[in-house]
Design a protein around this motif. Structure first.
Motif, PDB file in Angstrom:
ATOM      1  N   UNK A 217       0.901  -1.024  -0.112  1.00 43.24           N
ATOM      2  CA  UNK A 217      -0.093   0.067  -0.067  1.00 43.24           C
ATOM      3  C   UNK A 217       0.955   1.195  -0.057  1.00 43.24           C
ATOM      4  N   UNK A 218       0.724   2.252  -0.881  1.00 40.63           N
ATOM      5  CA  UNK A 218       1.357   3.651  -0.587  1.00 40.63           C
ATOM      6  C   UNK A 218       1.237   4.164   0.776  1.00 40.63           C
ATOM      7  N   UNK A 219       2.047   4.618   1.375  1.00 42.40           N
ATOM      8  CA  UNK A 219       2.067   5.153   2.578  1.00 42.40           C
ATOM      9  C   UNK A 219       0.936   6.417   2.443  1.00 42.40           C
ATOM     10  N   UNK A 220       0.999   6.903   1.622  1.00 40.74           N
ATOM     11  CA  UNK A 220       0.172   8.283   1.569  1.00 40.74           C
ATOM     12  C   UNK A 220      -1.414   7.950   1.263  1.00 40.74           C
ATOM     13  N   UNK A 282      -7.089  11.077  -4.935  1.00 41.62           N
ATOM     14  CA  UNK A 282      -5.799  10.838  -5.424  1.00 41.62           C
ATOM     15  C   UNK A 282      -4.835  10.356  -4.431  1.00 41.62           C
ATOM     16  N   UNK A 283      -3.858   9.508  -5.128  1.00 39.52           N
ATOM     17  CA  UNK A 283      -2.796   9.115  -4.180  1.00 39.52           C
ATOM     18  C   UNK A 283      -1.777   8.502  -5.252  1.00 39.52           C
ATOM     19  N   UNK A 284      -0.684   8.106  -4.464  1.00 39.79           N
ATOM     20  CA  UNK A 284       0.340   7.327  -5.102  1.00 39.79           C
ATOM     21  C   UNK A 284      -0.074   5.895  -5.688  1.00 39.79           C
ATOM     22  N   UNK A 285       0.359   5.724  -7.033  1.00 36.04           N
ATOM     23  CA  UNK A 285       0.101   4.398  -7.305  1.00 36.04           C
ATOM     24  C   UNK A 285       1.295   3.448  -7.368  1.00 36.04           C
ATOM     25  N   UNK A 286       1.035   2.508  -7.538  1.00 37.30           N
ATOM     26  CA  UNK A 286       1.983   1.293  -7.489  1.00 37.30           C
ATOM     27  C   UNK A 286       1.789   0.323  -8.561  1.00 37.30           C
ATOM     28  N   UNK A 287       0.615   0.374  -9.393  1.00 38.81           N
ATOM     29  CA  UNK A 287       0.201  -0.541 -10.061  1.00 38.81           C
ATOM     30  C   UNK A 287       0.549  -0.209 -11.699  1.00 38.81           C
TER      31      UNK A 287
END
Length: 287
Positions: A217-220, A282-287
């Protein structure tokens, strides 16, 4: 701030603020602020102060309601799990046992008649029944397991992997973020069901040696997470495989139920089952 302090603050602060304003109004502003306008200003200040002080109380009330709803949902799920476990044991498990006794009797008779072909068929049926019985008992155990771990998905996953894979010779590792994502009780239930289906497929079909389970999971953005089950087995052709046989339809349905998306990639180096859920905003994506 405790509930008691919030209540006293709600009583005292508006009175003090309005009292101070009225004092200033009737002394320093007596000839500056008209009476009618002063009354409206007093009403606006009063409403603003009450709304400001009440905000913490309303937020605490909202959080309490949410926690109560989650607790009721968890209790309802636990009761349903217990009911299903009893039904599986009392109905299906007993039927399987009775079928096994009947097949054993038929095999004894087949030996007496020298019907080797029939004996072979009955042996295959017996092996299938044993496999069904083992899977059923594992399912009953999982349903009856105490789920105080509803609040700790990590412990529940690690306990399941240890119980399910140690006896098979498969090694495993589980990786979780330091800051755990926001996952509701119902989402935990579905994720755990996906894990069980994936592990069952690995044990039966993959010929793997190692399994890795990760949750990212993104920390933010804790409402967004990626859950993966990876193995180093032989893989399968995702374009022609029997989807129902591999349980992919079940896993995909579980993922959809929690607003997630299932992805399966497979090749000679292994298979990866992923469930991705994007959070709102909105948030940091890792996909």
């Amino acid at each position: 701030m405790t509930l008691n302090r919030i209540k006293w603050t709600l009583f005292i602060v508006p009175a003090v603020v309005i009292g101070l304003f009225e004092t200033i109004r009737h002394t320093l502003l007596q000839y500056v602020l008209p009476l009618e306008i002063g009354n409206w200003v007093t009403a606006v200040i009063d409403a603003f102060v009450i709304a400001l002080v009440s905000r913490t109380l309303l937020q605490q009330f909202s959080n309490s309601q949410k926690e109560l709803s989650e607790e009721r949902q968890a209790h309802a799920i636990l009761k349903e799990r217990e009911r299903l476990a009893r039904a599986l044991h009392d109905q299906i498990a007993q039927s399987i046992f009775y079928s096994g006794v009947q097949i054993k009797t038929a095999r004894t008779r087949a030996i007496e008649l020298g019907a080797q072909e029939l004996i072979n068929v009955l042996d295959d049926v017996t092996m299938s029944l044993r496999e069904i019985d083992e899977n059923l008992r594992q399912s009953i155990f999982n349903l009856k397991a105490q789920t105080s771990s509803f609040g700790n998905l990590q412990d529940r996953i690690e306990a399941y992997l240890a119980k399910s894979l140690t006896r098979t010779g498969l090694t495993f590792e589980a990786e979780f973020p330091h800051t755990f994502p926001t996952i509701t009780t119902s989402e935990q239930v579905q994720l755990f069901g996906i894990l069980q289906e994936a592990i069952t497929n690995i044990v039966k079909h993959a010929c793997a040696k190692h399994v890795v389970v990760t949750l990212e999971t993104p920390p933010s953005h804790l409402n967004q997470w990626l859950f993966k089950v990876q193995d180093d087995g032989v893989g399968f052709d995702t374009t022609s495989a029997n989807i129902s046989g591999h349980g992919l339809e079940i896993m995909a349905a579980r993922a959809r139920d929690i607003g997630g998306e299932l992805s399966v990639t497979s090749g000679p180096m292994g298979t990866t089952v992923s469930v991705y859920r994007s959070g709102s905003g909105d948030g940091e994506s890792f996909v």
